[in-house]
Write a protein that holds these residues in place. Structure first.
Motif, PDB file in Angstrom:
ATOM      1  N   LEU A 174       9.482   3.697   7.012  1.00 40.56           N
ATOM      2  CA  LEU A 174       8.458   4.314   6.165  1.00 40.56           C
ATOM      3  C   LEU A 174       8.993   4.611   4.764  1.00 40.56           C
ATOM      4  O   LEU A 174       8.362   4.275   3.752  1.00 40.56           O
ATOM      5  N   MET A 175      10.178   5.220   4.681  1.00 37.43           N
ATOM      6  CA  MET A 175      10.742   5.574   3.384  1.00 37.43           C
ATOM      7  C   MET A 175      11.122   4.335   2.571  1.00 37.43           C
ATOM      8  O   MET A 175      10.883   4.262   1.365  1.00 37.43           O
ATOM      9  N   TYR A 176      11.697   3.354   3.251  1.00 40.55           N
ATOM     10  CA  TYR A 176      12.069   2.126   2.556  1.00 40.55           C
ATOM     11  C   TYR A 176      10.816   1.403   2.075  1.00 40.55           C
ATOM     12  O   TYR A 176      10.778   0.843   0.970  1.00 40.55           O
ATOM     13  N   GLY A 177       9.767   1.416   2.906  1.00 35.51           N
ATOM     14  CA  GLY A 177       8.516   0.797   2.511  1.00 35.51           C
ATOM     15  C   GLY A 177       7.910   1.472   1.296  1.00 35.51           C
ATOM     16  O   GLY A 177       7.448   0.806   0.362  1.00 35.51           O
ATOM     17  N   ILE A 178       7.904   2.811   1.281  1.00 35.42           N
ATOM     18  CA  ILE A 178       7.376   3.544   0.130  1.00 35.42           C
ATOM     19  C   ILE A 178       8.186   3.240  -1.123  1.00 35.42           C
ATOM     20  O   ILE A 178       7.635   3.045  -2.214  1.00 35.42           O
ATOM     21  N   ALA A 179       9.516   3.187  -0.967  1.00 35.58           N
ATOM     22  CA  ALA A 179      10.370   2.876  -2.122  1.00 35.58           C
ATOM     23  C   ALA A 179      10.046   1.494  -2.674  1.00 35.58           C
ATOM     24  O   ALA A 179       9.985   1.297  -3.899  1.00 35.58           O
ATOM     25  N   LEU A 180       9.801   0.518  -1.781  1.00 31.56           N
ATOM     26  CA  LEU A 180       9.473  -0.825  -2.243  1.00 31.56           C
ATOM     27  C   LEU A 180       8.095  -0.876  -2.899  1.00 31.56           C
ATOM     28  O   LEU A 180       7.883  -1.597  -3.877  1.00 31.56           O
ATOM     29  N   ILE A 181       7.145  -0.108  -2.348  1.00 33.91           N
ATOM     30  CA  ILE A 181       5.807  -0.061  -2.956  1.00 33.91           C
ATOM     31  C   ILE A 181       5.881   0.506  -4.373  1.00 33.91           C
ATOM     32  O   ILE A 181       5.293  -0.040  -5.314  1.00 33.91           O
ATOM     33  N   MET A 182       6.615   1.608  -4.540  1.00 32.16           N
ATOM     34  CA  MET A 182       6.745   2.205  -5.865  1.00 32.16           C
ATOM     35  C   MET A 182       7.480   1.261  -6.816  1.00 32.16           C
ATOM     36  O   MET A 182       7.151   1.167  -8.009  1.00 32.16           O
ATOM     37  N   THR A 183       8.486   0.548  -6.292  1.00 31.53           N
ATOM     38  CA  THR A 183       9.205  -0.426  -7.110  1.00 31.53           C
ATOM     39  C   THR A 183       8.278  -1.557  -7.530  1.00 31.53           C
ATOM     40  O   THR A 183       8.323  -2.024  -8.674  1.00 31.53           O
ATOM     41  N   ALA A 184       7.418  -2.011  -6.592  1.00 30.89           N
ATOM     42  CA  ALA A 184       6.480  -3.087  -6.907  1.00 30.89           C
ATOM     43  C   ALA A 184       5.508  -2.664  -8.003  1.00 30.89           C
ATOM     44  O   ALA A 184       5.242  -3.421  -8.947  1.00 30.89           O
ATOM     45  N   LEU A 185       4.971  -1.452  -7.886  1.00 32.07           N
ATOM     46  CA  LEU A 185       4.007  -0.971  -8.886  1.00 32.07           C
ATOM     47  C   LEU A 185       4.666  -0.824 -10.254  1.00 32.07           C
ATOM     48  O   LEU A 185       4.058  -1.132 -11.282  1.00 32.07           O
ATOM     49  N   ALA A 186       5.920  -0.356 -10.244  1.00 32.24           N
ATOM     50  CA  ALA A 186       6.642  -0.242 -11.519  1.00 32.24           C
ATOM     51  C   ALA A 186       6.985  -1.621 -12.073  1.00 32.24           C
ATOM     52  O   ALA A 186       6.927  -1.849 -13.281  1.00 32.24           O
ATOM     53  N   SER A 187       7.319  -2.569 -11.188  1.00 34.19           N
ATOM     54  CA  SER A 187       7.677  -3.920 -11.626  1.00 34.19           C
ATOM     55  C   SER A 187       6.482  -4.639 -12.221  1.00 34.19           C
ATOM     56  O   SER A 187       6.618  -5.445 -13.146  1.00 34.19           O
ATOM     57  N   ARG A 188       5.294  -4.361 -11.690  1.00 36.15           N
ATOM     58  CA  ARG A 188       4.083  -5.000 -12.210  1.00 36.15           C
ATOM     59  C   ARG A 188       3.857  -4.645 -13.678  1.00 36.15           C
ATOM     60  O   ARG A 188       3.372  -5.459 -14.459  1.00 36.15           O
ATOM     61  N   ASP A 189       4.229  -3.428 -14.051  1.00 35.97           N
ATOM     62  CA  ASP A 189       3.993  -2.961 -15.413  1.00 35.97           C
ATOM     63  C   ASP A 189       5.143  -3.253 -16.366  1.00 35.97           C
ATOM     64  O   ASP A 189       5.073  -2.891 -17.539  1.00 35.97           O
TER      65      ASP A 189
END
Length: 199
Positions: A174-189
């Motif tokens: 769960l924590m690793y998934g959340i970290a990757l989601i936040m990284t993805a959203l930041a990477s998109r921008d």
């Protein structure tokens, strides 16, 4: 050595380009891991049994590959030891599949070692992303959580092994998934042209 030196010579602009181009992959992986983590936390005993059985299948497949290697290269010196190791791996795998709860203790210790190593690598990765991504703190937080999980496993061993394996695997995912989601959203921008270096 050349690949290591080339990694060190990557410019911040090139890092931004690569991260921006692959943000959707981070997002997909993050969502899948977060969902699996939530499911694992909801059914910790089942997750524990599944983890042990999965390890059993890994032993069996590894042993089969070892046997295939032995029969195709019996002239190799010391191949008899490879044969014995492969046979032992298969035996351990079958035993874990038939008696999954027996392997819980050893797998719990292995998981503690994994969380510790993963926590260290996550923290190091967070600091390496610090100059490019604003979400590096999430990865740092995920690494710290991994270290805490390793400490929880060791402190409650062996009494809590039956359920702690499943819960901690779920929390990790769960924590690793959340970290990757936040990284993805930041990477998109991330804009490849916007080169901002944070020492």
């Amino acid at each position: 050595m050349s690949s290591a030196s080339s990694d060190l010579n990557v410019t911040p602009q090139r890092e931004r380009e690569v991260i921006h181009d692959h943000w959707i992959l981070f997002l997909i992986q993050g969502v899948l891991l977060a969902v699996l983590g939530a499911l694992a936390i909801g059914a910790p005993y089942l997750t524990t049994v599944v983890a042990v059985k999965l390890a059993g299948w890994f032993f069996i497949f590894g042993g089969i590959i070892g046997l295939a290697t032995f029969f195709t290269g019996r002239e190799v010196p010391g191949s008899i030891w490879s044969f014995l190791g492969a046979a032992l791996a298969i035996a351990v795998g079958v035993y874990l599949l038939r008696q999954p709860l027996v392997g819980v203790l050893s797998l719990t210790l292995i998981l503690a070692a994994f969380f510790f190593a993963q926590g260290i690598t996550q923290i190091l990765a967070a600091f390496s992303h610090r100059r490019v991504l604003n979400s590096w703190g999430w990865m740092l937080f995920s690494g710290l959580v991994d270290l805490i999980l390793a400490g929880i496993i060791i402190s409650g061993f062996p009494l809590d092994s039956a359920w702690v394996l499943g819960v901690l695997v779920g929390v990790y995912l769960l924590m690793y998934g959340i970290a990757l989601i936040m990284t993805a959203l930041a990477s998109r921008d991330v804009s490849p042209e916007e080169v901002e270096y944070r020492p």
